[in-house]
Design an enzyme around this catalytic site. Structure first.
Site, PDB file in Angstrom:
ATOM      1  N   LYS A   1       0.845  -1.194   0.000  1.00 40.77           N
ATOM      2  CA  LYS A   1       0.000   0.000   0.000  1.00 40.77           C
ATOM      3  C   LYS A   1       0.882   1.246   0.000  1.00 40.77           C
ATOM      4  O   LYS A   1       1.945   1.267   0.640  1.00 40.77           O
ATOM      5  CB  LYS A   1      -0.904  -0.046   1.237  1.00 40.77           C
ATOM      6  CG  LYS A   1      -1.954   1.050   1.310  1.00 40.77           C
ATOM      7  CD  LYS A   1      -2.852   0.811   2.517  1.00 40.77           C
ATOM      8  CE  LYS A   1      -3.906   1.890   2.692  1.00 40.77           C
ATOM      9  NZ  LYS A   1      -4.808   1.595   3.825  1.00 40.77           N
TER      10      LYS A   1
ATOM     11  N   SER B   1      -9.636   1.640   2.919  1.00 39.33           N
ATOM     12  CA  SER B   1      -8.769   2.460   2.095  1.00 39.33           C
ATOM     13  C   SER B   1      -7.774   1.646   1.256  1.00 39.33           C
ATOM     14  O   SER B   1      -7.198   2.178   0.307  1.00 39.33           O
ATOM     15  CB  SER B   1      -7.994   3.427   2.998  1.00 39.33           C
ATOM     16  OG  SER B   1      -7.180   2.733   3.931  1.00 39.33           O
TER      17      SER B   1
ATOM     18  N   SER C   1      -9.961  -1.208   6.922  1.00 37.18           N
ATOM     19  CA  SER C   1      -9.414  -0.901   5.606  1.00 37.18           C
ATOM     20  C   SER C   1      -8.622  -2.021   4.948  1.00 37.18           C
ATOM     21  O   SER C   1      -8.161  -1.862   3.827  1.00 37.18           O
ATOM     22  CB  SER C   1      -8.544   0.360   5.686  1.00 37.18           C
ATOM     23  OG  SER C   1      -9.355   1.496   5.879  1.00 37.18           O
TER      24      SER C   1
END
Length: 472
Positions: A76, A151, A175
């Site tokens: 990420k 996210s 997330s």
């Protein structure tokens, strides 16, 4: 070529000389190119990944390779990797090159994983749909008109669309689990403090936790084993011994499982998800597990407490982005005060600004006791209630999200609707418990559905072994 299902499959093919790591990397590069429209990657590390792949292939041939040799993994875009850009999908950090590597990246590299690129996410991990990214939304491979969740949306899509074997995300209030659910993958949020947060760009420090998104429970277990454990750079990390999670997957036991009644009976829960979960409950009973419905009367307080606490921490954590130290800087400012205002106004997106303002408000002198302190008291009550449940039960069952993946743009203008989508995932985040999202088929439209299981603190071994049996 079919999708590789696990690291074990890849390592077997490499050992049989039917595959080499550079060939595998080339395959994933091609997959990324073919799925460019999904916008999963903010950057592909072509050069460094090729160098890594050749070096690890040599180690494999020499018999000196680490546990993760053969794993091509994405990270990420809020996880620092020395010499590589890290932006948290924000204009504020556009072009920023990390001067050091996070602990999780160091541990991946030590065990010979190949890091293929940085993955799209909501800006500073603030969002539940991957629509707040400065680089545009990632798209769900099941239907590109739909969100992949957030996210860690890019992380979930990359695994879903076979652009890498696995990915790391971060989970503050769901997330990792929610995007894994929207994309039909396995998403694990470990116990808070199980994995170091050093080198992970902070959103809410008492909630943030790195977690893997994978296609197999075996890979989730192996990644957790490699990533977990004490770290001198993070004082919040537990010093408890890290179990051999992959070996413990074979310890199959019958469990006593609590179903949170209010989550299943919630009017917000999509009927198809409810039906799939009820079917799973019947299967659990048939498999010999004891399943009981229990009441959790604090459900209505979860989302308010979560957003008060996380926005408060965010307003503090993001104060460092001021146009002075690093990050976006307005070059036309005539004074220091103007430099702060213009740099932050230009560098942050709307959702990040909203959360900073909310957090600053709840921490202000006149409202600290009324909001922030009360939310901390609620968090303590939630923790105590969860601890009490785990005195009687081994696992807790609930939905992951109230709906399947929704259309891009549907909820973006209504912050309250978007925040309420976290109603089922924020519970383990508030209490610090480990939780996992597991796929349970698709709805009539072909979209993935998922179920969530939560375990006692630091009982990921039990959670993973159960998950292995549940999906087999």
């Amino acid at each position: 070529m079919k999708k590789y299902s696990s690291l074990k499959e890849i390592q077997t093919l490499i050992s049989q000389k039917q595959l080499t790591l550079p060939d595998l990397l080339a395959y994933y590069f091609k997959q990324i190119e073919n799925n460019e429209h999904l916008n999963a990657f903010n950057e592909v590390f072509f050069l460094s990944a090729e160098v890594q792949a050749k070096a690890v292939q040599q180690k494999i041939e020499n018999g000196t390779a680490g546990k993760l040799a053969g794993m091509v993994i994405g990270i990420k875009d809020n996880i620092c990797y020395e010499g590589h850009i890290v932006t948290a999908s924000s204009k504020m950090l556009d072009g920023f090159v990390s001067p050091y590597s996070s602990t999780v990246v160091q541990r991946l590299l030590q065990e010979d994983a190949v890091i293929i690129g940085r993955l799209n996410c909501d800006e500073f991990a603030m969002g539940g749909s991957n629509e707040t990214s400065y680089f545009g939304p990632a798209r769900n491979a099941a239907n590109p008109e739909l969100v992949p969740g957030g996210s860690s949306g890019g992380s979930a899509v990359a695994v879903q669309a076979d652009m890498c074997l696995s990915a790391l995300g971060t989970d503050t209030g769901g997330s990792v689990r929610q995007p894994a659910a929207f994309c039909g993958q396995i998403g694990l949020k470990p116990t808070y403090g199980r994995i170091s947060r050093y080198g992970v760009i902070a959103y809410a420090s008492s909630f943030d936790q790195v977690g893997p998104i994978t296609s197999s429970v075996e890979d989730a277990a192996l990644l957790l084993q490699v990533l977990a454990g004490a770290d001198d750079y993070d004082s919040t990390v537990s010093a408890l011994t890290v179990p051999d999670y992959p070996v413990l997957l074979n310890e199959q036991k019958k469990h006593k499982i609590a179903v949170l009644k209010e989550t299943i009976e919630s009017e917000a829960l999509d009927p198809e998800i409810k039906s799939a979960i009820l079917k799973s409950i019947e299967q659990l009973k048939a498999d010999g597990h004891t399943v009981e419905y229990v009441s959790f009367d604090l459900l209505d307080y979860l989302v308010p407490a979560y957003y008060i606490l996380t926005t408060a921490e965010a307003s503090s954590n993001l104060s460092r982005y001021d146009g002075v130290h690093y990050g976006h800087r307005n070059v036309e400012a005539k004074s220091l005060n103007e430099l702060y205002k213009l740099s932050r106004a230009e560098g942050f997106g709307e959702e990040v600004k909203r959360r900073i303002l909310l957090g600053t408000f709840v921490l202000s002198a006149g409202y600290y006791d009324a909001y922030y302190q009360k939310a901390q008291q609620v968090r303590r009550l939630i923790r105590e209630k969860m601890d009490a449940l785990f005195q009687e039960f081994d696992l807790i069952l609930s939905p992951v999200a109230p709906t399947a993946a929704f259309k891009i743009g549907d909820h973006l203008q209504d912050a309250l609707v978007m925040y309420m989508a976290d109603i089922f995932t924020v519970l383990p985040s508030l209490s610090g418990n480990p939780a996992i999202a597991l796929p349970i088929g698709n709805n009539a439209a072909g979209l993935p559905l998922s179920i969530q299981f939560t375990a006692k603190h630091f009982e990921e071994d039990k959670l993973l072994a159960f998950s292995q049996a549940f999906l087999s």
